[in-house]
Write an enzyme that holds these catalytic residues in place. Structure first.
Site, PDB file in Angstrom:
ATOM      1  N   ASP A 167       0.878  -1.623   0.462  1.00  0.00           N
ATOM      2  CA  ASP A 167       0.040   0.171  -0.098  1.00  0.00           C
ATOM      3  C   ASP A 167       1.339   1.081  -0.093  1.00  0.00           C
ATOM      4  O   ASP A 167       1.216   1.667   1.235  1.00  0.00           O
ATOM      5  CB  ASP A 167      -0.753  -0.031   1.266  1.00  0.00           C
ATOM      6  N   LYS A 208       2.918  11.096  -3.836  1.00  0.00           N
ATOM      7  CA  LYS A 208       1.368  10.096  -4.721  1.00  0.00           C
ATOM      8  C   LYS A 208       0.254  11.339  -5.404  1.00  0.00           C
ATOM      9  O   LYS A 208      -0.181  11.091  -6.344  1.00  0.00           O
ATOM     10  CB  LYS A 208       0.421   9.407  -3.527  1.00  0.00           C
ATOM     11  N   GLU A 256      -7.497   0.250  -4.646  1.00  0.00           N
ATOM     12  CA  GLU A 256      -7.738   0.821  -2.869  1.00  0.00           C
ATOM     13  C   GLU A 256      -8.512   0.038  -2.382  1.00  0.00           C
ATOM     14  O   GLU A 256      -8.594  -0.540  -2.081  1.00  0.00           O
ATOM     15  CB  GLU A 256      -7.560   1.557  -2.585  1.00  0.00           C
ATOM     16  N   ASP A 268     -13.077   5.685   3.002  1.00  0.00           N
ATOM     17  CA  ASP A 268     -11.739   5.753   3.452  1.00  0.00           C
ATOM     18  C   ASP A 268     -10.797   7.284   4.097  1.00  0.00           C
ATOM     19  O   ASP A 268     -10.652   8.140   2.942  1.00  0.00           O
ATOM     20  CB  ASP A 268     -10.757   5.112   1.954  1.00  0.00           C
TER      21      ASP A 268
END
Ligand code: AMP
Length: 555
Positions: free
Chosen positions: A8, A71, A172, A196
């Site tokens: 991850d 990211k 994800e 999330d």
């Protein structure tokens, strides 16, 4: 088969997991005893690179050379709206690469986000190597469901630079659903929500799971909302209190701010299970007379909730929008999965229950769920487990430019891979000699808002009145997301085609250069054997003849 690890690669934290001997996924612990590695990379003036918790601590003393949130930049253009927003906030410099990609500049050197991410991946690989007692090279890396091809390929390239073979990328929310065992429920199609809330971003995904096929129906979120906003509120409150009491501005004292930030995050975590927590910071700074400030304060959960009400409010609109996009009512989802460390905050859980009208599932550690799901998928790919049949889908619409700036979709998003779509178009001009077909990927009807993938030119068309010449376009995408496009004039049988491999922004040559440079810096680093991907499409330059919107639609 060699072992495959699941990674991850998060905006704020990264985590690695693997299937154990009993085929249970387990996160791996680093030498520091932590199961997650902060996604922070810091460069000393000497060039020495630090990754993880130590890098994060350096953020305050070495802010311009400590990079986080990479990211947000990977595979993105510097002028994208949220990149520009991030650049305004970040204490390090974000600059434009010659091709317009967002890079960072550290100690005067431009560095691609792929290279920064590779440092993080190399660290999690090291955690895996050490804890498994053997070097691992193959991995599954998770990416947000909304990542486009360039962001996906850039993530693959980061893996390659880190000496990893990225066997597959996994969405994800799909990873989280796997970790929660959603695919084992049976009983036909189930609708689920994956909520999330991590350190820096909020993502909501609506999915359907049917017989091992995971389909993302809609995604939404807020890329500027996460646990760090809660921490910042506490820090700001205490900075004000210290100023009121001692007339000392802590914001000018980097070491004090670093300690305060860590103490506030620790207190917030404690308050997710306790009603009260004490923040103790001896020798935080000196007051006007030079005497030490020994800061101590009790904080209650109620106080934190009071300070962060507006942050909670921001969770609602993205959830509503995602449901609207999926054409669903809140109560229609059968299960809501909690992912991301910040979903441990009781008010967040309460919000989810109220909004979706059901208790969310919390059987899995929210900050490990994505890595655990990646490990499960890695196990399936390595043949260690035959738990689920996972099919990849195209993340965005793929189509062509028609008219001035219209987007004609040929291959709708969420098409199962491999996939082929065929569409007929007609010329717009009399005796039109050629058509130049521009391919785009994106979800906007305005083509300029989508990403250009490439171009195919078909010339020597049969002359005739406007609209009389038909051109058939066939788009194929294989399981590796490699796109083949053929334009054909059925009347004459003439055709032209192009193969488009996703490009992450770095050319193969640039990737090899980075790998070689790394090899020189650390001769012990293993390097990948083969290169793939990163190839750019080059086509002949032509003035663009427009096409008419589709006249026929055959699959
Ligand atoms: P992630 O990006 O999923 O690792 O989430 C990290 C965020 O979750 C950080 O802001 C953490 O402070 C927050 N977090 C982790 N554990 C807890 C907890 N027990 N209570 C509240 N927030 C937490």
């Amino acid at each position: 088969m060699t072992r495959i690890i699941g990674i991850d690669l998060g905006t704020t934290n990264s985590c690695v997991a693997v299937l154990d001997d009993k085929q249970h996924p387990d996160t791996l612990v680093g030498a520091d005893g932590e199961r997650t590695t902060p996604s922070w990379v810091s460069w000393a003036a000497s060039g020495q690179v630090t990754v993880g918790t130590r890098a994060r601590r350096q953020a305050v003393t070495n802010p311009s050379a400590t990079v986080y949130g990479v990211k947000r930049l990977i595979g993105r253009k510097v002028n994208a709206e949220d990149v520009a927003w991030f650049a305004r906030l970040a204490p390090f410099r974000i600059v434009a690469a010659p091709n317009g990609d967002a890079w960072v500049r550290v100690h005067g050197q431009p560095i691609s986000p792929q290279e920064v991410a590779a440092h993080i991946l190399r660290r999690v690989k090291q955690v895996a190597d050490e804890s498994l007692g053997e070097p691992v090279t193959r991995c599954v890396v998770t990416v947000p469901a909304y990542f486009d091809d360039q962001q996906r390929q850039a993530t693959r390239d980061a893996g390659m630079i880190a000496g990893l073979d990225v066997v597959r990328l996994l969405n994800e929310p799909t990873a989280a659903a796997l970790a929660y065992g959603i695919h084992r429920h049976g009983g036909g199609r189930r609708l689920i929500g994956v909520f999330d809330l991590g350190g820096g971003t909020f993502d909501i995904s609506i999915m359907s799971v049917d017989n091992g096929i995971f389909e993302v129906l809609a995604t939404g979120g807020d890329s500027a909302l996460g646990g760090e906003d809660w921490d910042r509120r506490l820090v700001e409150r205490i900075v004000d209190e210290v100023f009121d009491q001692y007339r000392v501005d802590l914001t000018g004292i980097p070491m004090a701010m670093s300690r305060l930030r860590e103490a506030c995050e620790t207190a917030k975590k404690a308050l997710s299970t306790e009603p009260e927590a004490v923040i103790q910071l001896p020798f935080l700074a000196n007051d006007g007379s030079g005497a030490p400030i020994n800061f101590e304060r009790t904080l209650t959960r109620d106080q934190v909730e009071g300070l962060t009400k507006d942050l909670m409010t921001r969770l609602e609109a993205p959830c509503q929008r995602a449901l609207d996009d999926a054409d669903l009512e809140p109560g229609e989802l059968e299960e809501i999965l909690l992912v991301g460390g910040m979903t441990r905050w009781p008010a967040v859980e309460k919000f989810v229950e109220k909004f979706f009208r059901k208790k969310p599932s919390k059987g899995v550690n929210p900050d490990e769920a994505v890595a655990l799901g990646a490990a499960q998928y890695a196990g399936i790919l390595a043949g260690e487990s035959n738990d689920a049949a996972l099919l990849d889908v195209t993340p965005h619409d793929i189509g062509i430019k028609v008219g001035d700036s219209q987007f004609a979709v040929v291959l709708p998003r969420n098409s199962m891979l491999p996939v082929r779509a065929r569409r007929l178009f007609a010329t717009t001009n009399e005796n039109q000699k050629f058509v130049s077909i521009e391919l785009y990927q994106g979800d906007s009807q305005d083509v300029s808002k989508n990403r250009k993938l490439g171009q195919v030119v078909l010339d020597d068309l049969t002359p005739g009145p406007a609209g009389s010449t038909r051109v058939e376009l066939v788009i194929t995408v294989d399981v590796e997301s490699i796109l083949s496009v053929t334009a054909r004039e059925p009347k004459s049988g003439k055709e032209a085609s192009v193969t488009i491999r996703p490009s992450g922004g770095l050319s193969q040559r640039e990737i090899v250069e980075i790998i070689n440079r790394r090899r020189q810096e650390a001769s012990s680093q293993p390097a990948p054997e083969a290169l793939s991907g990163g190839v750019r499409v080059t086509t002949r330059e032509h003035s663009v003849h427009s096409l008419k919107p589709p006249t026929d639609d055959k699959k």
